[in-house]
Design an enzyme around this catalytic site. Structure first.
Site, short mmCIF file in Angstrom:
data_model
loop_
_atom_site.label_atom_id
_atom_site.label_comp_id
_atom_site.label_asym_id
_atom_site.label_seq_id
_atom_site.Cartn_x
_atom_site.Cartn_y
_atom_site.Cartn_z
CG ASN A 16 -2.18 -0.85 0.92
OD1 ASN A 16 -3.01 -0.48 0.09
ND2 ASN A 16 -2.29 -1.99 1.58
NE ARG A 67 0.26 1.45 24.19
CZ ARG A 67 -0.05 0.50 23.32
NH1 ARG A 67 -0.06 0.77 22.04
NH2 ARG A 67 -0.37 -0.70 23.72
CG MET A 92 1.35 -5.30 11.42
SD MET A 92 -0.38 -5.45 10.96
CE MET A 92 -0.77 -6.99 11.79
CG LEU A 95 -0.38 4.35 16.72
CD1 LEU A 95 -1.01 5.07 15.54
CD2 LEU A 95 1.08 4.72 16.86
CG ASN A 109 -5.76 1.47 9.43
OD1 ASN A 109 -4.65 1.11 9.03
ND2 ASN A 109 -6.65 0.61 9.91
CG HIS A 111 -9.59 -3.41 8.40
ND1 HIS A 111 -8.70 -4.08 9.22
CD2 HIS A 111 -10.70 -4.18 8.34
CE1 HIS A 111 -9.25 -5.20 9.63
NE2 HIS A 111 -10.47 -5.29 9.11
CD GLU A 176 -5.86 -3.91 1.35
OE1 GLU A 176 -4.92 -3.31 1.89
OE2 GLU A 176 -6.13 -5.10 1.61
C1 GRF Z 1 -3.13 -4.72 4.01
O1 GRF Z 1 -3.99 -5.79 3.71
C2 GRF Z 1 -3.83 -3.69 4.83
O2 GRF Z 1 -5.19 -3.57 4.53
C3 GRF Z 1 -3.66 -4.21 6.23
O3 GRF Z 1 -2.38 -4.77 6.25
C4 GRF Z 1 -2.00 -5.14 4.93
C5 GRF Z 1 -0.72 -4.45 4.62
O4 GRF Z 1 -0.17 -4.83 3.39
N1 GRF Z 1 -3.88 -3.16 7.20
P1 GRF Z 1 1.02 -4.02 2.76
O5 GRF Z 1 2.14 -3.98 3.82
O6 GRF Z 1 0.53 -2.63 2.44
O7 GRF Z 1 1.44 -4.76 1.55
#
Ligand code: GRF
Length: 217
Positions: A16, A67, A92, A95, A109, A111, A176
């Site tokens: 992404n 954190r 991942m 926050l 974000n 998802h 995405e």
């Molecule tokens: C994607 O599927 C996104 O929607 C999720 O984590 C994945 C990240 O993929 N939050 P990448 O690192 O962008 O390839």
């Protein structure tokens, strides 16, 4: 016109991030990526940023006591880069609430489901197990609770007979890569506002809005 200064936060592959890099490569695109932050030193996405000559910072949470110090290190890096918007792209790490509130309506974000359905991890496995016919992906403003917040753009993807999580993930991922740059463009153009926890897109009504917010629809 000045381009919106963006920081992208990653933890892994960065596909992404790559879609956002590619969109920003067009000088007419209204945003630019000023910084990529990873909490994982080995994240593949860091190499993508290097190739695009975008500065990177690794903030390895495992080497920080708590954190609060992680969030403080992020704040420093973001301030140095002059970031105006944060894009989480496969980031991942949860926050802290104070950090999220500071960036309220300035952090988005992506998802891999049609939120509010299927929040959390292992999305595609759960989608298949539930037997739903459609899934998709969502770009949303970030709130302290995971995968919650006003929805900017979604795209629907059909679940096909015989799909496994990997095949479904691949088709969702290609959507995405379309909707993340689209959402960023809309925000950078100043067309997105949040009222009563719903995101509104200016100058898009009826079928035009459907086309905009669900590019496959
Ligand atoms: C994607 O599927 C996104 O929607 C999720 O984590 C994945 C990240 O993929 N939050 P990448 O690192 O962008 O390839």
């Amino acid at each position: 016109m000045a381009r919106l200064r963006v920081a992208v936060l990653i933890s892994g592959r960065g596909s992404n991030l790559q879609a956002l890099i590619d969109a920003c490569a067009d000088p007419a695109f209204p945003a630019e990526i000023r910084l990529v932050i990873s909490n994982e030193p080995g994240a593949e996405g860091l190499a993508r940023a290097d190739r695009a000559r975008i500065p990177t910072v690794v903030i390895a949470h495992k080497q920080l006591p708590d954190r609060a110090s992680f969030d403080a290190a992020m704040d420093r890096a973001l301030a140095n880069a002059g970031a105006e918007l944060i894009c989480l792209a496969g980031f991942m790490r949860m926050l802290g609430d104070a950090f999220v509130e500071r960036w309220r309506d300035r952090m988005i974000n992506i998802h891999p489901s049609l939120l509010p359905a299927f929040k959390g991890l292992n999305t595609h496995e759960r989608v298949i197990a539930a037997g739903v016919r459609f899934t998709g992906c969502t770009v949303h403003f970030v709130r302290p609770a995971m995968d919650e917040g006003p929805i900017v753009v979604q795209s629907a993807v059909a679940v096909l007979p015989g799909d496994d999580a990997a095949r479904l993930a691949e088709r969702v991922l290609s959507q995405e890569h379309k909707i993340y740059p689209l959402a960023l463009r809309l925000i950078a153009e100043g067309r997105v506002s949040v009222t009563d926890e719903r995101a509104h897109i200016a100058d898009a009504i009826g079928p035009a809005l459907t086309a905009l917010t669900n590019p496959t629809g």
